[in-house]
Design an enzyme around this catalytic site. Structure first.
Site, mmCIF file in Angstrom:
data_model
loop_
_atom_site.group_PDB
_atom_site.id
_atom_site.type_symbol
_atom_site.label_atom_id
_atom_site.label_comp_id
_atom_site.label_asym_id
_atom_site.label_seq_id
_atom_site.Cartn_x
_atom_site.Cartn_y
_atom_site.Cartn_z
ATOM 1 N N ARG A 95 0.803 -1.216 0.000
ATOM 2 C CA ARG A 95 0.000 0.000 0.000
ATOM 3 C C ARG A 95 0.842 1.275 0.000
ATOM 4 O O ARG A 95 0.424 2.310 0.506
ATOM 5 C CB ARG A 95 -0.984 0.008 1.185
ATOM 6 C CG ARG A 95 -1.929 -1.192 1.208
ATOM 7 C CD ARG A 95 -2.794 -1.259 -0.059
ATOM 8 N NE ARG A 95 -3.610 -2.454 -0.089
ATOM 9 C CZ ARG A 95 -3.299 -3.562 -0.755
ATOM 10 N NH1 ARG A 95 -2.191 -3.616 -1.475
ATOM 11 N NH2 ARG A 95 -4.076 -4.614 -0.729
ATOM 12 N N SER A 151 -11.629 -0.863 2.335
ATOM 13 C CA SER A 151 -10.962 -1.414 3.524
ATOM 14 C C SER A 151 -10.451 -0.287 4.413
ATOM 15 O O SER A 151 -9.708 0.584 3.965
ATOM 16 C CB SER A 151 -9.806 -2.317 3.109
ATOM 17 O OG SER A 151 -10.276 -3.448 2.405
ATOM 18 N N GLU A 202 -5.762 2.216 6.572
ATOM 19 C CA GLU A 202 -5.558 2.177 5.125
ATOM 20 C C GLU A 202 -6.279 3.350 4.467
ATOM 21 O O GLU A 202 -5.781 3.937 3.512
ATOM 22 C CB GLU A 202 -6.055 0.860 4.530
ATOM 23 C CG GLU A 202 -5.815 0.731 3.034
ATOM 24 C CD GLU A 202 -6.008 -0.682 2.518
ATOM 25 O OE1 GLU A 202 -6.468 -0.817 1.362
ATOM 26 O OE2 GLU A 202 -5.712 -1.644 3.244
#
Length: 297
Positions: A173, A219, A289
């Protein structure tokens, strides 16, 4: 037509500049305060001119599709940048696809499928745009951008750069972009084949397990090493947890929901409640996230 603000700290460009624009309608959560300046460059050259002319101290935020974003209720200082249709072209080649940063991930997957190219079906399961997918090395269903990216074109104050995937140092990420750089285009390698069965599997899995028709942001927390975030959240008793108009999804508890009247503050505070409960129950500290940006009300 270009609208130039009175504040000369914003350079003149051919694109559109507006002051005090509410940002909630642009985000998937439908929360957040106004942008000090909302800027839409006309093309890549216009974007470079903007970046070159902004004062060093001027905050710059690239919004993308705003699918994994909480904009706080006080809004965004400085420039909020949105890339429009001129940055959304998708071109299929013999062994890959070149896509503009504003193209939606699912649209790129569909273009590849129409061209008989397989390998980037995972993009159909990611809610967002290509620029954001590259900038955060987005992934889903066993594949991430790092597995398929050939290069990314990045606008900087000094001009346009075409960087090979290795130069971005893609990790979980994360991508390492040049300071102040904005992704405007990317190429993904693919192979001849029929991606439709895999795309149908991904679509069915999302329908069955995620609240895809709710006001959500994807998410909420990253998966810690050796764990699934949703399982830790569930074990801590957070499924369905509410705070004002914010709720942890009953369907997939790594998703936060705006049930209709939530504020950004409620969503963020609920997320912090979840983090605290998971830490107390399992000893694992969840990392956000979803990006949380801007100033409180």
């Amino acid at each position: 037509m270009s609208t130039r603000p009175m504040d000369h700290a914003i350079p003149h460009i051919r694109g559109r500049i507006r002051a005090g624009v509410p940002l909630a309608p642009y985000t998937w959560f439908r929360v957040g305060g106004p942008a000090e300046w909302l800027v839409r460059p006309a093309d890549a050259g216009d974007l470079v001119a903007l970046l070159a002319g902004l004062p060093v101290a001027m905050p710059l935020t690239v919004l993308g599709a705003a699918s994994n974003l909480i904009i706080r209720d006080g809004g965004l200082p400085g420039v909020a940048l949105r890339l429009g249709g001129g940055f959304a072209d998708v071109v299929a080649e013999a062994d890959g696809v070149v896509a503009g940063a504003a193209a939606l991930d699912v649209t790129v997957a569909e273009h590849a499928a129409a061209a008989g190219l397989a390998g980037i079906e995972f993009l159909s399961g990611i809610p967002g745009s290509i620029g954001g997918a590259v900038a955060m090395n987005a992934g889903a269903y066993g594949t991430e951008v790092a597995d398929r990216l050939d290069w990314a074109e990045v606008a900087t104050a000094g001009g346009l750069l075409r960087l090979p995937a290795a130069a971005l140092q893609l990790s979980y990420r994360r991508a390492l972009l040049p300071p102040g750089g904005v992704v405007i285009r990317a190429r993904f390698h693919a192979r001849p084949g029929d991606p439709m069965p895999r795309m149908a599997e991904i679509r069915a899995a999302r329908e069955a397990t995620q609240p895809i028709r709710a006001r959500t942001g994807g998410s909420t927390f990253k998966n810690p090493d050796g764990h699934k975030a949703w399982a830790l959240i569930d074990a801590a008793g957070c499924r369905g947890l509410r705070l004002g108009g914010a709720q942890v999804s009953e369907k997939h508890c790594n998703f936060l929901l705006n049930t209709g009247g939530a504020t950004a503050a409620e969503l963020e505070a609920l997320g912090e409640q979840v983090r605290a409960r998971v830490l107390a129950q399992s000893g694992v500290s969840l990392e956000w996230e979803i990006k949380r940006i801007g100033v409180p009300a």
